[in-house]
Motif scaffolding. Structure first.
Motif, PDB file in Angstrom:
ATOM      1  N   ALA A  20       0.833  -1.206   0.000  1.00 49.53           N
ATOM      2  CA  ALA A  20       0.000   0.000   0.000  1.00 49.53           C
ATOM      3  C   ALA A  20       0.866   1.254   0.000  1.00 49.53           C
ATOM      4  O   ALA A  20       0.576   2.214  -0.730  1.00 49.53           O
ATOM      5  CB  ALA A  20      -0.932  -0.005   1.209  1.00 49.53           C
ATOM      6  N   ALA A  23       2.287   1.792  -3.461  1.00 51.03           N
ATOM      7  CA  ALA A  23       1.255   2.299  -4.375  1.00 51.03           C
ATOM      8  C   ALA A  23       0.997   3.779  -4.137  1.00 51.03           C
ATOM      9  O   ALA A  23       0.848   4.553  -5.093  1.00 51.03           O
ATOM     10  CB  ALA A  23      -0.033   1.500  -4.195  1.00 51.03           C
ATOM     11  N   MET A  24       0.965   4.199  -2.879  1.00 53.31           N
ATOM     12  CA  MET A  24       0.737   5.616  -2.576  1.00 53.31           C
ATOM     13  C   MET A  24       1.941   6.446  -3.024  1.00 53.31           C
ATOM     14  O   MET A  24       1.781   7.566  -3.512  1.00 53.31           O
ATOM     15  CB  MET A  24       0.456   5.814  -1.085  1.00 53.31           C
ATOM     16  N   LEU A  27       1.558   6.987  -6.607  1.00 54.16           N
ATOM     17  CA  LEU A  27       0.507   7.973  -6.849  1.00 54.16           C
ATOM     18  C   LEU A  27       1.081   9.381  -6.766  1.00 54.16           C
ATOM     19  O   LEU A  27       0.856  10.214  -7.640  1.00 54.16           O
ATOM     20  CB  LEU A  27      -0.638   7.802  -5.842  1.00 54.16           C
ATOM     21  N   SER A  33      -2.694   6.310 -10.778  1.00 49.85           N
ATOM     22  CA  SER A  33      -3.864   6.007  -9.948  1.00 49.85           C
ATOM     23  C   SER A  33      -3.818   4.555  -9.498  1.00 49.85           C
ATOM     24  O   SER A  33      -3.335   3.672 -10.210  1.00 49.85           O
ATOM     25  CB  SER A  33      -5.150   6.260 -10.732  1.00 49.85           C
ATOM     26  N   CYS A  34      -4.318   4.309  -8.295  1.00 46.85           N
ATOM     27  CA  CYS A  34      -4.308   2.955  -7.754  1.00 46.85           C
ATOM     28  C   CYS A  34      -5.580   2.689  -6.960  1.00 46.85           C
ATOM     29  O   CYS A  34      -6.225   3.610  -6.475  1.00 46.85           O
ATOM     30  CB  CYS A  34      -3.091   2.734  -6.868  1.00 46.85           C
ATOM     31  N   LEU A  36      -6.770   0.173  -3.781  1.00 45.92           N
ATOM     32  CA  LEU A  36      -6.307  -0.736  -2.739  1.00 45.92           C
ATOM     33  C   LEU A  36      -7.484  -1.596  -2.291  1.00 45.92           C
ATOM     34  O   LEU A  36      -8.501  -1.071  -1.837  1.00 45.92           O
ATOM     35  CB  LEU A  36      -5.753   0.052  -1.553  1.00 45.92           C
ATOM     36  N   CYS A  60      -5.691   9.464  -8.682  1.00 48.27           N
ATOM     37  CA  CYS A  60      -6.383   9.282  -7.407  1.00 48.27           C
ATOM     38  C   CYS A  60      -6.100   7.907  -6.816  1.00 48.27           C
ATOM     39  O   CYS A  60      -5.604   7.012  -7.490  1.00 48.27           O
ATOM     40  CB  CYS A  60      -7.890   9.463  -7.601  1.00 48.27           C
ATOM     41  N   ALA A  61      -6.416   7.786  -5.538  1.00 50.95           N
ATOM     42  CA  ALA A  61      -6.432   6.495  -4.861  1.00 50.95           C
ATOM     43  C   ALA A  61      -7.896   6.099  -4.767  1.00 50.95           C
ATOM     44  O   ALA A  61      -8.758   6.934  -4.484  1.00 50.95           O
ATOM     45  CB  ALA A  61      -5.816   6.602  -3.465  1.00 50.95           C
ATOM     46  N   LEU A  63     -10.496   3.559  -2.858  1.00 53.17           N
ATOM     47  CA  LEU A  63     -10.698   2.642  -1.738  1.00 53.17           C
ATOM     48  C   LEU A  63     -12.105   2.093  -1.817  1.00 53.17           C
ATOM     49  O   LEU A  63     -13.022   2.771  -2.277  1.00 53.17           O
ATOM     50  CB  LEU A  63     -10.498   3.367  -0.408  1.00 53.17           C
ATOM     51  N   GLU A  76     -13.278   7.480  -4.788  1.00 57.72           N
ATOM     52  CA  GLU A  76     -12.075   8.064  -5.374  1.00 57.72           C
ATOM     53  C   GLU A  76     -11.575   9.217  -4.516  1.00 57.72           C
ATOM     54  O   GLU A  76     -12.338  10.114  -4.176  1.00 57.72           O
ATOM     55  CB  GLU A  76     -12.376   8.567  -6.787  1.00 57.72           C
TER      56      GLU A  76
END
Length: 105
Positions: A20, A23-24, A27, A33-34, A36, A60-61, A63, A76
């Protein structure tokens, strides 16, 4: 329009935290963009609706949360919002110590 969403399946424990965090980092550094999602969670993965484009035009992330509806949905979080939240947190916690507790499952 942005490139495909990078879906990261997050395992419990240190390996998941590292995935995680990586991935951030991507970003913020590469504007990739990812999403999780918990590893093996097909319901959460289906909530991503990978066939449709993202709503936000910026990286963006994404979730997956069910909130009070119990129905998983993708949320988003644009890069600008994450950066603003990080900046305000740094200001607020400048002279304070704090801890974060995360569930292990």
């Amino acid at each position: 329009m942005m490139s495909a969403l990078n879906v990261i399946e997050v395992l419990p424990g240190e390996d998941g935290v590292l995935a995680a965090a990586k991935a951030m980092h991507q970003l913020f550094e590469a504007e990739e963009s990812c999403a999780l999602v918990r590893a093996g969670d097909a319901t959460a993965r289906s909530a991503l609706e990978l066939e449709r484009p993202l709503w936000t035009a910026e990286p963006c992330a994404v979730l997956v949360t069910s909130g009070s509806t119990v129905r998983p949905r993708a949320v988003e979080l644009p890069l600008s919002a994450l950066a603003a939240a990080a900046e305000q947190s740094a200001i607020f916690f400048r002279n304070r110590s704090w801890r974060i507790f995360l569930p292990n499952s």
